[in-house]
Design a protein around this motif. Structure first.
Motif, PDB file in Angstrom:
ATOM      1  N   LYS A  71     -52.411  35.140 -47.875  1.00  0.00           N
ATOM      2  CA  LYS A  71     -53.028  33.825 -47.903  1.00  0.00           C
ATOM      3  C   LYS A  71     -54.795  34.028 -47.456  1.00  0.00           C
ATOM      4  O   LYS A  71     -55.011  32.973 -46.912  1.00  0.00           O
ATOM      5  N   ARG A  72     -55.219  35.090 -47.849  1.00  0.00           N
ATOM      6  CA  ARG A  72     -56.540  35.095 -47.399  1.00  0.00           C
ATOM      7  C   ARG A  72     -57.429  35.987 -48.469  1.00  0.00           C
ATOM      8  O   ARG A  72     -58.480  36.245 -48.334  1.00  0.00           O
ATOM      9  N   GLU A  76     -60.342  30.129 -51.694  1.00  0.00           N
ATOM     10  CA  GLU A  76     -59.610  28.768 -51.428  1.00  0.00           C
ATOM     11  C   GLU A  76     -58.671  29.113 -50.389  1.00  0.00           C
ATOM     12  O   GLU A  76     -58.300  28.215 -49.509  1.00  0.00           O
ATOM     13  N   ALA A  77     -57.861  30.371 -50.780  1.00  0.00           N
ATOM     14  CA  ALA A  77     -56.599  30.325 -49.816  1.00  0.00           C
ATOM     15  C   ALA A  77     -57.075  30.703 -48.306  1.00  0.00           C
ATOM     16  O   ALA A  77     -56.365  30.391 -47.489  1.00  0.00           O
ATOM     17  N   HIS A  78     -58.195  31.316 -48.311  1.00  0.00           N
ATOM     18  CA  HIS A  78     -58.657  31.626 -46.938  1.00  0.00           C
ATOM     19  C   HIS A  78     -59.057  30.284 -46.203  1.00  0.00           C
ATOM     20  O   HIS A  78     -58.928  30.343 -45.066  1.00  0.00           O
ATOM     21  N   TRP A  79     -59.636  29.456 -46.933  1.00  0.00           N
ATOM     22  CA  TRP A  79     -60.327  28.027 -46.260  1.00  0.00           C
ATOM     23  C   TRP A  79     -59.029  27.582 -45.754  1.00  0.00           C
ATOM     24  O   TRP A  79     -58.898  27.218 -44.592  1.00  0.00           O
ATOM     25  N   ASP A  80     -58.027  27.608 -46.609  1.00  0.00           N
ATOM     26  CA  ASP A  80     -56.503  27.118 -46.225  1.00  0.00           C
ATOM     27  C   ASP A  80     -55.962  27.527 -45.092  1.00  0.00           C
ATOM     28  O   ASP A  80     -55.836  26.698 -43.764  1.00  0.00           O
ATOM     29  N   THR A  81     -56.270  28.832 -44.879  1.00  0.00           N
ATOM     30  CA  THR A  81     -55.527  29.551 -43.687  1.00  0.00           C
ATOM     31  C   THR A  81     -56.547  29.269 -42.631  1.00  0.00           C
ATOM     32  O   THR A  81     -56.029  28.982 -41.429  1.00  0.00           O
ATOM     33  N   LYS A  83     -58.256  26.616 -41.697  1.00  0.00           N
ATOM     34  CA  LYS A  83     -57.903  25.054 -41.484  1.00  0.00           C
ATOM     35  C   LYS A  83     -56.525  25.374 -40.697  1.00  0.00           C
ATOM     36  O   LYS A  83     -56.313  24.581 -39.494  1.00  0.00           O
ATOM     37  N   LEU A  84     -55.527  25.792 -41.395  1.00  0.00           N
ATOM     38  CA  LEU A  84     -54.039  25.865 -40.630  1.00  0.00           C
ATOM     39  C   LEU A  84     -54.023  26.445 -39.423  1.00  0.00           C
ATOM     40  O   LEU A  84     -53.327  26.024 -38.343  1.00  0.00           O
TER      41      LEU A  84
END
Length: 285
Positions: A71-72, A76-81, A83-84
């Motif tokens: 998830k990194r 895009e995925a890294h930003w989501d992580t 934030k999560l």
């Protein structure tokens, strides 16, 4: 001889005291390197623990994308992580290879000639490296040296280090050549921010697995403390020495991971090529 400051107290306030003991004033815009933690990992050091230290230097949290599934591995995925996991709640965050990479030359290294880091590293004047000391499936252990080598490398740069200069051999390169490449990459960061880096290692939640593992073993050994130094070689060596000195029943499991992957070799090579010294004075606060 390098000084390594050590406290058994594992609190945000203790981190601040150790940083003050270093007597360093990081100039200008400060990049703060942390490990964002893979989604599912239970062991990474949480943002609320790091926040007072980040605030003290008015730092920007920096990371780079990974070179493997998870998830990194995309911006895009890294930003989501980020934030999560709450990193964006405590400070500004910069995925440094979001817009590409810059090439650094390895001077007097052992294995690779180049190191590729996130392009945005050029926006910073100094670096604070907050590392979680623990085991690692490939490196044996992760500490300060890994955090500035693999950790600051772009996604392509991570594959380049793992593959000892051949990104296509990311998982098949000769093992010691990968460890040598990490030491080489670390050298470029010390030269990029000469005299403008401080390092802290947190010895808690010490699994045999890295924070990059979505499914990681629970900690193998009890928490030990926090250490700080201006020398990443001395710092990682001191952490290794504290593991060896521990009488915790989980010690053999962690040591098996470190020794089976020849983890100390990275520290030895880093000393050999001039990154720092394995000789140190431990100052307990």
């Amino acid at each position: 001889m390098a000084k390594v400051y050590f406290t058994r107290e594992i609190t945000p306030e203790a981190m601040l005291r150790l940083y003050d003991a270093l007597g360093v004033e990081l100039p200008g815009k400060v990049a703060v390197k942390v490990h964002s933690g893979e989604v599912g990992n239970q062991n990474f050091i949480r943002p609320d623990f790091m926040k007072p230290m980040v605030d003290k230097v008015h730092g920007t949290i920096v990371e780079c994308n990974t070179a493997y599934e998870g998830k990194r591995n995309t911006t895009e995925a890294h930003w989501d992580t980020m934030k999560l996991h709450g990193w964006t709640d405590i400070a500004d965050v910069d995925i440094m290879d979001e817009d590409g990479e810059i090439e650094l030359t390895v001077n007097g290294g052992k294995r690779i000639q180049k190191n590729y880091v996130g392009k945005n590293m050029a926006n910073y004047d100094s670096l604070l490296v907050l590392s979680h000391f623990k085991g690692h499936p490939m490196g044996g252990f992760g500490g300060a040296l890994k955090n500035i080598s693999i950790g600051l490398a772009s996604s392509h740069g991570k594959a380049y280090i793992h593959g000892a200069g051949v990104p296509e051999e990311i998982w098949t390169a000769e093992h010691n050549s990968f460890l040598e490449s990490m030491a080489d990459a670390a050298k470029t960061i010390l030269e990029y921010f000469p005299g403008k880096i401080a390092f802290l290692n947190v010895m808690k939640n010490m699994s045999v697995d890295c924070d990059c593992c979505a499914v990681a073993e629970d900690p193998a050994i009890g928490d030990i403390g926090i250490l700080a130094s201006l020398d990443p070689v001395a710092l990682d060596q001191a952490c290794l020495d504290l593991v060896y000195a521990s009488d915790d029943p989980g010690k053999p499991h962690l040591l098996e991971r470190i020794e089976s992957r020849n983890g100390a070799y990275t520290v030895e090579v880093a000393e050999e090529i001039g990154v720092g010294s394995r000789e140190y004075e431990l100052v307990e606060l």
